[in-house]
Design a protein around this motif. Structure first.
Motif, mmCIF file in Angstrom:
data_model
loop_
_atom_site.group_PDB
_atom_site.id
_atom_site.type_symbol
_atom_site.label_atom_id
_atom_site.label_comp_id
_atom_site.label_asym_id
_atom_site.label_seq_id
_atom_site.Cartn_x
_atom_site.Cartn_y
_atom_site.Cartn_z
ATOM 1 N N GLU A 25 83.308 12.706 55.039
ATOM 2 C CA GLU A 25 82.442 13.055 56.124
ATOM 3 C C GLU A 25 81.650 11.765 57.143
ATOM 4 O O GLU A 25 80.401 11.974 57.014
ATOM 5 C CB GLU A 25 81.356 14.197 55.893
ATOM 6 N N ALA A 26 82.411 10.809 56.917
ATOM 7 C CA ALA A 26 81.582 9.616 57.900
ATOM 8 C C ALA A 26 80.783 10.211 59.212
ATOM 9 O O ALA A 26 79.861 9.486 59.369
ATOM 10 C CB ALA A 26 82.700 8.445 57.916
ATOM 11 N N GLU A 27 81.802 10.911 59.664
ATOM 12 C CA GLU A 27 80.962 11.540 61.135
ATOM 13 C C GLU A 27 79.762 12.026 61.016
ATOM 14 O O GLU A 27 78.964 11.893 61.800
ATOM 15 C CB GLU A 27 82.139 12.302 61.875
ATOM 16 N N VAL A 28 79.381 12.703 60.076
ATOM 17 C CA VAL A 28 78.071 13.540 59.589
ATOM 18 C C VAL A 28 77.259 12.292 59.275
ATOM 19 O O VAL A 28 76.004 12.205 59.868
ATOM 20 C CB VAL A 28 78.121 14.306 58.700
ATOM 21 N N VAL A 29 77.412 11.162 58.546
ATOM 22 C CA VAL A 29 76.565 10.088 58.543
ATOM 23 C C VAL A 29 76.174 9.443 59.553
ATOM 24 O O VAL A 29 74.988 9.376 59.935
ATOM 25 C CB VAL A 29 77.154 9.075 57.301
ATOM 26 N N CYS A 30 77.229 9.001 60.441
ATOM 27 C CA CYS A 30 77.248 8.333 61.862
ATOM 28 C C CYS A 30 76.175 9.049 62.586
ATOM 29 O O CYS A 30 75.258 8.716 63.436
ATOM 30 C CB CYS A 30 78.274 7.671 62.102
ATOM 31 N N ASP A 31 76.864 10.228 63.232
ATOM 32 C CA ASP A 31 76.503 10.927 64.201
ATOM 33 C C ASP A 31 75.118 11.701 63.967
ATOM 34 O O ASP A 31 74.231 11.698 64.739
ATOM 35 C CB ASP A 31 77.556 12.030 64.437
#
Length: 67
Positions: A25-31
């Motif tokens: 879930e890299a998008e969770v960390v970044c977004d």
């Protein structure tokens, strides 16, 4: 550093682990962490958000390049 870590873990546990995932879930960390700031580190900076996305992709490719 992530590539070195991933290679070490794969070398030590590769015969015992059936399925691998590089980053979850890299998008969770970044977004959520850098985009709207509701997760750590709590920033709301578009450049930081895109830098985070860029570096998570680089980390992923560093791992999969050798495997």
């Amino acid at each position: 550093d992530f590539g070195d870590y991933a290679r070490l873990v794969f070398r030590e546990y590769g015969s015992k682990v059936k399925n691998w995932i590089t980053l979850n879930e890299a998008e969770v960390v970044c977004d959520l962490g850098y985009g709207i700031g509701v997760f750590a580190p709590g920033k709301t900076n578009l450049k930081s958000q895109f830098d985070c996305r860029h570096h998570t992709v680089l980390a992923h490719t560093e791992y999969v390049r050798d495997f």
